[in-house]
Design a protein around this motif. Sequence first.
Motif, mmCIF file in Angstrom:
data_model
loop_
_atom_site.group_PDB
_atom_site.id
_atom_site.type_symbol
_atom_site.label_atom_id
_atom_site.label_comp_id
_atom_site.label_asym_id
_atom_site.label_seq_id
_atom_site.Cartn_x
_atom_site.Cartn_y
_atom_site.Cartn_z
ATOM 1 N N GLU A 76 -20.018 12.961 37.436
ATOM 2 C CA GLU A 76 -20.347 13.223 38.840
ATOM 3 C C GLU A 76 -21.722 12.627 39.151
ATOM 4 O O GLU A 76 -22.648 12.755 38.350
ATOM 5 C CB GLU A 76 -20.343 14.735 39.116
ATOM 6 N N VAL A 77 -21.825 12.003 40.321
ATOM 7 C CA VAL A 77 -23.059 11.308 40.690
ATOM 8 C C VAL A 77 -23.686 11.977 41.901
ATOM 9 O O VAL A 77 -23.028 12.166 42.940
ATOM 10 C CB VAL A 77 -22.777 9.815 41.007
ATOM 11 N N GLY A 78 -24.980 12.329 41.776
ATOM 12 C CA GLY A 78 -25.710 12.875 42.900
ATOM 13 C C GLY A 78 -25.842 11.862 44.023
ATOM 14 O O GLY A 78 -25.812 10.647 43.811
ATOM 15 N N GLU A 79 -25.994 12.365 45.254
ATOM 16 C CA GLU A 79 -25.979 11.524 46.452
ATOM 17 C C GLU A 79 -26.954 10.352 46.366
ATOM 18 O O GLU A 79 -26.656 9.246 46.830
ATOM 19 C CB GLU A 79 -26.302 12.388 47.682
ATOM 20 N N GLU A 80 -28.136 10.557 45.773
ATOM 21 C CA GLU A 80 -29.165 9.517 45.756
ATOM 22 C C GLU A 80 -28.793 8.306 44.907
ATOM 23 O O GLU A 80 -29.374 7.229 45.063
ATOM 24 C CB GLU A 80 -30.494 10.096 45.261
ATOM 25 N N TRP A 81 -27.831 8.452 43.988
ATOM 26 C CA TRP A 81 -27.541 7.367 43.036
ATOM 27 C C TRP A 81 -26.130 6.803 43.180
ATOM 28 O O TRP A 81 -25.696 6.009 42.354
ATOM 29 C CB TRP A 81 -27.739 7.889 41.599
ATOM 30 N N LYS A 82 -25.418 7.163 44.269
ATOM 31 C CA LYS A 82 -24.033 6.731 44.414
ATOM 32 C C LYS A 82 -23.898 5.233 44.663
ATOM 33 O O LYS A 82 -22.812 4.681 44.479
ATOM 34 C CB LYS A 82 -23.355 7.523 45.529
ATOM 35 N N ASP A 83 -24.993 4.583 45.065
ATOM 36 C CA ASP A 83 -24.932 3.134 45.253
ATOM 37 C C ASP A 83 -25.119 2.378 43.939
ATOM 38 O O ASP A 83 -24.913 1.156 43.891
ATOM 39 C CB ASP A 83 -25.994 2.682 46.259
ATOM 40 N N GLN A 84 -25.490 3.101 42.854
ATOM 41 C CA GLN A 84 -25.743 2.458 41.564
ATOM 42 C C GLN A 84 -24.740 2.849 40.479
ATOM 43 O O GLN A 84 -24.462 2.055 39.575
ATOM 44 C CB GLN A 84 -27.152 2.813 41.066
ATOM 45 N N PHE A 85 -24.211 4.075 40.555
ATOM 46 C CA PHE A 85 -23.333 4.578 39.496
ATOM 47 C C PHE A 85 -22.093 5.213 40.099
ATOM 48 O O PHE A 85 -22.105 5.700 41.229
ATOM 49 C CB PHE A 85 -24.071 5.605 38.626
ATOM 50 N N SER A 86 -21.023 5.210 39.296
ATOM 51 C CA SER A 86 -19.755 5.789 39.735
ATOM 52 C C SER A 86 -19.139 6.599 38.594
ATOM 53 O O SER A 86 -19.363 6.288 37.413
ATOM 54 C CB SER A 86 -18.772 4.689 40.136
ATOM 55 N N PRO A 87 -18.380 7.635 38.911
ATOM 56 C CA PRO A 87 -17.652 8.360 37.866
ATOM 57 C C PRO A 87 -16.774 7.399 37.059
ATOM 58 O O PRO A 87 -16.139 6.501 37.609
ATOM 59 C CB PRO A 87 -16.800 9.357 38.664
ATOM 60 N N GLY A 88 -16.776 7.578 35.741
ATOM 61 C CA GLY A 88 -16.018 6.702 34.860
ATOM 62 C C GLY A 88 -16.850 5.620 34.212
ATOM 63 O O GLY A 88 -16.411 5.009 33.227
ATOM 64 N N ASP A 89 -18.055 5.353 34.745
ATOM 65 C CA ASP A 89 -18.941 4.367 34.116
ATOM 66 C C ASP A 89 -19.340 4.842 32.723
ATOM 67 O O ASP A 89 -19.672 6.012 32.523
ATOM 68 C CB ASP A 89 -20.219 4.174 34.934
ATOM 69 N N LYS A 90 -19.310 3.932 31.749
ATOM 70 C CA LYS A 90 -19.890 4.236 30.446
ATOM 71 C C LYS A 90 -21.395 4.052 30.515
ATOM 72 O O LYS A 90 -21.901 3.234 31.304
ATOM 73 C CB LYS A 90 -19.314 3.313 29.368
#
Length: 421
Positions: A76-90
């Motif tokens: 799960e990604v906090g709102e501030e970092w959704k442009d850099q990371f996504s669920p499922g990323d290693k």
Amino acid sequence: MKTEAVRLYDVKTMKLETFELPEIKKDEILVKVVSNSICMSTYKAVIQGSKHKRVPENIATNPTIMGHEFSGEIIEVGEEWKDQFSPGDKYAIQPALNYKGSPYAPGYSFEFFGGLTTYCVVPREVMELGFLLKYDGESYYEASLSEPMSCIIGGFHSNYHTKTGEYFHYMGIKEGGKMVLFAGAGPMGLGAIDYALNCDRRPGLLVVTDINDERLERARKLFPKEEARKNGVELHFVNPNNMEDSIKGLMDYTDGTGYDDAFVYAPVRPIVEDADKVLAKDGCMNFFAGPSNTAFSAEINFYNIHYTPTHIMGSTGGNADDMIESLEMSSKGLINPAVMLTHVGGINSAIDTILDLPNIPGGKKIAYNEIDMPMTAIEDFAELGKTDPLFKELAAIVDKHNGLWNAEAEKYLLQNGKKRG
């Protein structure tokens, strides 16, 4: 979300327990931790408890999660970092935070952030520093081992050389130069050999010493001289105890000129003193091995420092760039961190492994946090496989990969190993 984690409460007092993680904030990230390789630094923290500089004083009431060499998937990604990371990323973590001068780091200091856990919360400081690193490789163990590999890489980058009449330090090992790795057949030394043979700045001569013939023989099999020669490196493995005059013997490999770069991978006084004795003009000794004795010292030739001039430095840890280099080289197959790895287990084996780490032979030990399994030497898989089908298949898989742990073995274990809970 509930997590199961190894937590530190006091000197030599850890517990494997389940507890609730807090909801992540908009500046945090929730991750699943698949693998954590166990570091001697964790052992040092456990035997010192709150006296360790990275361990808080209140661990008795606010225990911290152990482990700092870890990898997994983002949940799960906090709102501030959704442009850099996504669920499922290693991901992999660079643990050497030094955030605004604080000594705190994962694996020592945080209640909800560390490697020996099924899930944890990545705090804001990690994100601000850019220390949550995406990883595109196939396996998790390589990402976990990218932290110790980054320390090795950082050591190579930290060495320096000079020119007479100039006030500059030319960073990095001497390209095409003469290098010796003292106590170099242990896990960090093996990683250093792999990097030295495959990085873009290689020595022309590489001599690896160790007083354990079994470790040396394993190193010879992993790194054949013929393969090293293809990369332009003359490679030798030697046991100083088998030489009549070890200093002369080591110097003979250099035709008496000495070594441009010497790395010390064990905090042993005679080794440090021998490394100093074999330095060439402008030779650099890197004292890589961190001693637990705060009064550790050795005799150094200051005549040579003044007139030759030799120089001595130490390196500990790597930076984010070193870790990115490790991850990229691993994902491209340029290095194989598995050369450092000799034992595999589940999170249930982590506490005993940490407490007994100095006495367990071999190299790095890795724990898979969703798996229930004793910490097991890879070389024992075949024998255990006579009565256990899991180990029989693992033995067959590693046998196909020169006896090394690998992505296929990891995938099989994660799919077929006994799950926690």
